[in-house]
Motif scaffolding. Sequence first.
Motif, PDB file in Angstrom:
ATOM      1  N   GLU A  36     -11.951  -7.689  -2.483  1.00  0.00           N
ATOM      2  CA  GLU A  36     -10.813  -7.973  -3.485  1.00  0.00           C
ATOM      3  C   GLU A  36     -10.773  -6.849  -4.464  1.00  0.00           C
ATOM      4  O   GLU A  36      -9.748  -6.439  -4.732  1.00  0.00           O
ATOM      5  N   THR A  37     -11.684  -6.077  -4.622  1.00  0.00           N
ATOM      6  CA  THR A  37     -11.686  -4.583  -5.402  1.00  0.00           C
ATOM      7  C   THR A  37     -10.769  -3.837  -4.672  1.00  0.00           C
ATOM      8  O   THR A  37      -9.704  -3.262  -5.295  1.00  0.00           O
TER       9      THR A  37
ATOM     10  N   ARG B 290      -8.424  -4.556  -2.460  1.00  0.00           N
ATOM     11  CA  ARG B 290      -7.138  -5.346  -2.401  1.00  0.00           C
ATOM     12  C   ARG B 290      -6.455  -5.022  -3.730  1.00  0.00           C
ATOM     13  O   ARG B 290      -5.132  -4.831  -3.701  1.00  0.00           O
ATOM     14  N   MET B 291      -7.024  -5.277  -4.724  1.00  0.00           N
ATOM     15  CA  MET B 291      -6.405  -4.812  -6.212  1.00  0.00           C
ATOM     16  C   MET B 291      -5.982  -3.546  -6.328  1.00  0.00           C
ATOM     17  O   MET B 291      -5.028  -3.150  -7.051  1.00  0.00           O
ATOM     18  N   TYR B 292      -6.951  -2.522  -5.833  1.00  0.00           N
ATOM     19  CA  TYR B 292      -6.564  -1.399  -5.918  1.00  0.00           C
ATOM     20  C   TYR B 292      -5.246  -0.681  -5.175  1.00  0.00           C
ATOM     21  O   TYR B 292      -4.447  -0.122  -5.709  1.00  0.00           O
ATOM     22  N   ARG B 293      -5.233  -1.388  -3.998  1.00  0.00           N
ATOM     23  CA  ARG B 293      -4.018  -1.189  -3.291  1.00  0.00           C
ATOM     24  C   ARG B 293      -2.687  -1.754  -3.923  1.00  0.00           C
ATOM     25  O   ARG B 293      -1.770  -1.188  -3.944  1.00  0.00           O
ATOM     26  N   CYS B 294      -3.174  -3.207  -4.509  1.00  0.00           N
ATOM     27  CA  CYS B 294      -1.750  -3.592  -5.293  1.00  0.00           C
ATOM     28  C   CYS B 294      -1.383  -2.791  -6.431  1.00  0.00           C
ATOM     29  O   CYS B 294      -0.199  -2.928  -6.771  1.00  0.00           O
ATOM     30  N   THR B 295      -2.476  -2.294  -7.385  1.00  0.00           N
ATOM     31  CA  THR B 295      -2.201  -1.430  -8.271  1.00  0.00           C
ATOM     32  C   THR B 295      -1.106  -0.260  -7.868  1.00  0.00           C
ATOM     33  O   THR B 295      -0.180   0.183  -8.598  1.00  0.00           O
TER      34      THR B 295
ATOM     35  N   ASP C 272       0.704  -0.283  -5.494  1.00  0.00           N
ATOM     36  CA  ASP C 272       1.909  -0.442  -4.791  1.00  0.00           C
ATOM     37  C   ASP C 272       2.708  -0.896  -6.022  1.00  0.00           C
ATOM     38  O   ASP C 272       3.910  -0.684  -6.219  1.00  0.00           O
ATOM     39  N   ILE C 273       2.233  -1.507  -6.986  1.00  0.00           N
ATOM     40  CA  ILE C 273       3.027  -1.656  -8.112  1.00  0.00           C
ATOM     41  C   ILE C 273       3.411  -0.551  -9.057  1.00  0.00           C
ATOM     42  O   ILE C 273       4.539  -0.678  -9.330  1.00  0.00           O
ATOM     43  N   GLU C 274       2.630   0.487  -9.107  1.00  0.00           N
ATOM     44  CA  GLU C 274       2.974   1.889  -9.802  1.00  0.00           C
ATOM     45  C   GLU C 274       4.042   2.116  -9.132  1.00  0.00           C
ATOM     46  O   GLU C 274       5.297   2.735  -9.491  1.00  0.00           O
TER      47      GLU C 274
END
Length: 236
Positions: free
Chosen positions: A198-199, A201-206, A208-210
């Motif tokens: 999940e860490t 995945r959250m980094y990848r999401c961050t 992608d959001i940026e």
Amino acid sequence: LQILEIDASYTIGDVERRRRETIARLQSEGVWDMNHELELNIPTLRIAVVSSPTAAGYQDFVRELSRSPYRFKVTLYASLMQGEEAVASVTQALYAIAEEENCYDVVVIIRGGGSTSDLALFDSYDIASLVAQYPLPILAGIGHDKDVSITDMVAHTSCKTPTAVATYLVERAMTQHNQIELLAEDIVSAAQTMLQQETIRMYRCTVDIERLALDTIRRKQSDIEVLRSDIYEQAR
């Protein structure tokens, strides 16, 4: 002298004949394996004991349990273990436990060593039939190593002595404890793996959001430039 035929029942004695008749009766009634098929609760810590409170076997049983690190809860249902009223006393104790069966994980019947006649009550049909059909698993610790009663045969588990029953329960608790520790280790390992996943995945999401935010800002800035140019031209 020519022997043409022998009735073997006359050679085994009256006690053994009645014993075999009881075994055959229980088997024909289809109840012989009923207690064997019950599953012991996990953990197996709440114990109802049918025994004489002054019996050395009962004292040995309790002493052996007390040496373990596990919190066994032992409730004694005092019963006569010899004499003419012993059969009725044992069955009454078992009926009393059955009325509170949700309070216990297992029932233990304890009787130390004695003569063959003393242990004969556990060959009685009344006790053996009740044990075979009992709603809780029954552990039997009756007599010495060489003594095997019908009650031993139909009980869920038969141990050689009262102390052996306690040892069986302690070893079972130890096995269950070890299984719980292994499960706990598996849970920790699975949780750590999940957190790592999940860490990431959250980094990848961050990221992608940026990226999406910057792309959106650039598009809107371009749109604003086009609108400003249009307004300027319209104003002129």
